[in-house]
Every structure is written in C-alpha cells, then in structure tokens.
Design a protein around this motif. Sequence first.
Motif, mmCIF file in Angstrom:
data_model
loop_
_atom_site.group_PDB
_atom_site.id
_atom_site.type_symbol
_atom_site.label_atom_id
_atom_site.label_comp_id
_atom_site.label_asym_id
_atom_site.label_seq_id
_atom_site.Cartn_x
_atom_site.Cartn_y
_atom_site.Cartn_z
ATOM 1 N N THR A 1 0.852 -1.184 0.000
ATOM 2 C CA THR A 1 0.000 0.000 0.000
ATOM 3 C C THR A 1 0.886 1.231 0.000
ATOM 4 N N VAL B 1 1.020 5.215 0.334
ATOM 5 C CA VAL B 1 0.246 6.375 0.749
ATOM 6 C C VAL B 1 1.017 7.617 0.351
ATOM 7 N N THR C 1 0.334 11.637 -0.366
ATOM 8 C CA THR C 1 -0.753 12.579 -0.202
ATOM 9 C C THR C 1 -0.453 13.887 -0.902
ATOM 10 N N SER D 1 -7.795 8.298 7.652
ATOM 11 C CA SER D 1 -7.061 7.472 6.681
ATOM 12 C C SER D 1 -6.025 6.603 7.391
ATOM 13 N N LEU E 1 -5.626 2.525 7.302
ATOM 14 C CA LEU E 1 -4.346 1.892 6.994
ATOM 15 C C LEU E 1 -3.983 0.836 8.022
ATOM 16 N N VAL F 1 4.379 4.965 3.681
ATOM 17 C CA VAL F 1 3.780 6.289 3.885
ATOM 18 C C VAL F 1 4.806 7.325 3.426
#
Length: 385
Positions: free
Chosen positions: A86, A88, A90, A99, A103, A121
């Motif tokens: 995943t 992330v 932004t 959010s 996660l 992230v």
Amino acid sequence: MSVWDDLIGQEPLAHTLREAVAAARDRLSGGSGRGMTSAWLVTGPPGSGRSNAARAFAAALQCRDGGCGQCHDCHTALLGTHPNVTLVATDRLSIGVDSVRELVRSAALMPANGRWQVVVVEDADRLTEDSADALLKSLEEPSPRTVWMLCAPTAEDVLVTVRSRCRLLVLRTPSPPAITRMLVDRDGVPEVVAAFAARASQGHIGRARRLAHDEATRNRRREILRIPTSLIELGACMVAAANLHEVAQEEGQGVAATLDAKEVGDLEAIYGASARDGRARGYPGALSTLKKDQSKRRTRVVRDTIDGALIDLLSFYRDVLALQTGARTALVNDEVRADIDSLARRGSADSTLRRMEAVLKCREAIAANAAPLLALESMMLDLRV
Ligand SMILES: [Zn+2]
C-alpha cells in the motif's frame, strides 16, 4: 538489473536493506529472522529517492528472488499496484486520522500471497498528532507479517512518538557524478546536458531529470538566475517578486487543469448518472471535499514551485560566496559565472551571507503560511544590490 539499481548513489543504505530482506526470507522459512525490522523511517533530502528506496524494499520483500526487478511481484510493487503493498502519497498538507485508522486495519490483514503486508507512507512528516497516535500501537506491536516504511525529509520532521519506534535509514544526497551516470546510462541524455542537470539540481534526482528532459524547466531556471544582478532599484525588486509569484501560480493552474476535471469526472462516474443534477445521495458532500483537497493541492504546487526557485537563488549566492572566500569548489551555476563574478566583486562575504539569510527567511515564512507574494517582495528588497 535488480530493484536496488534504482537507488542512485545509496550503496550503504542498499546494503542494509538487502540484509533485512535476507532476514525476512529467513523468517518466512521458519528461522529466527534476526535483523528483520518491521517499522522503518527513511529520511533524506527532497529528491534523494526516499520513496524509491521504500518501494525497492517493498518489491524485494515480495519477490521470490529478493528483488530481481523482472518478475510480476517486483513490477507491481514498484508501481504501487501490488495487492500487498500500500502506497500512501498525499497531495494534502496533512494526513488525517481517518485514513491512518483505515491503513492500520488493512496493514493487520494477513497478506494473500503469504509473504508481507507492506505499507509505505511517503510523507510521514504530514501525520497529525491524532494520526500518529492512531499509528503507534501498530508500529510497536505489528502483526507478524506487517512492514511499515515511513518516509520524511529528516527524522526531526516526524513526531518523536513515531520516530522512536522506527529503525532509521538515512539517504545521502546523491553526488553529481552518480546522477550524471544515471541520466546518461538510463535515460540516454547526452553527457554534457546530463552533467549540467546533475550539477544544477544539487542532488535532487527528480529536478535533474526535469532539467535534462524539459526545456521549459531549463528556461525558467535561467530566468531565476538572472534575478540577483537585476535587483538594482525598488521597482525591479517588486517586478521580480511579482514575476516569480505569477510563474508559480501558472504552475499551480497547470496542475489543476490536468488533474481537477479528471478527478471530478471519476467522482461522477462513481455516483452514476444522477450525480450531475445533484440527486445522488452523498455526492454533493464528496464533491465539496474533493474541491477543498484540490484547492489545497494548488496551494502546495505554488509553494513548491516558489521553494524550488528559492533554492536556485540560494545556490547562486552560495557560488558568489565561494568566489569571495576563494573556496576551491566547483560552481553550481557555472553557466552564469560572469554574473556571479560581478556580484562577488561588488559586495563582501558578509553582504552575501545576509542575502542568503534573506532567502532562507523567505522560505521559512512561506512554509509557515505567509502570503507568498508579500514574503517574496520583502526578500527581493533585502537582496537589492
Ligand atoms: Zn522479482
């Protein structure tokens, strides 16, 4: 070719990550997996490749060959489409608590491929205090197959509660020769252009690529480097500030033009035919949230563009200082050596240091939400020759 080849000039870091991948494999095959860490904080200056490093690690964890760079797992992990990776990233100024909770939930799931559930992230410096709190438990006692990769410019940019639970990885600023080699070997850029782009980017790989490939970027940079010697009277200072601000606004509009309409279209598609006339339930609210996010992103693009210009200006004054102090170092902006030389002869090292401070002050003011145009005007006045 392997996933590690994408880490330009980061040999020590790649070595650490390779060892961690070996430990991870050991754990998967029932060993102790000593040396495997499940919470990492990757730091490094903008453009040094934090996100690339995190993605390469994610790919190497998913790949059966430890990051061959060729297989389906490697490809999809690097692109961010792997089901157990995943990403992330932004565009917003902060990462909200909702959010993060989402996660944490998905990070705890057992990965479908039986290997690792990796969460990257990219802007961990944008975690709010509430978001960080929501993350702590998962960092401290992660599920057995969860790996967190948090990225930020420096460790100090991340809340202490978060960084104290992570193993720190520091990227160096890639050297100009390493960037030149990458541009020549990988992108097929002519040696001379590559060397210029590497030098002018000051170790920022993304900027080096843009400079090497995009003429508009090269032209804009040339304009910025003309500013210092043009600041002779008040009027010129105000004009320089206004121009720079306008260019940044245009950049923001350009991004908006390519992304905004598409995102609204995507949203309409989700809500179906009744979205346009406002009958779809939830659509007006979702649209208003989207518009707010888009406006924040425009603000950010404007700020980022101005910041890039300020870094170019700083490099100019750094060159002036180098000449004034007789430092034996290569000039970042050798192509405007005549201007640098003339400014060096007209002022003292002290006056140059004061100007560099004015640029830094402007960067800080804009980062702290000052109105960009006013901050720029005040700086240009301080830079007056
Ligand atoms: Zn692979």
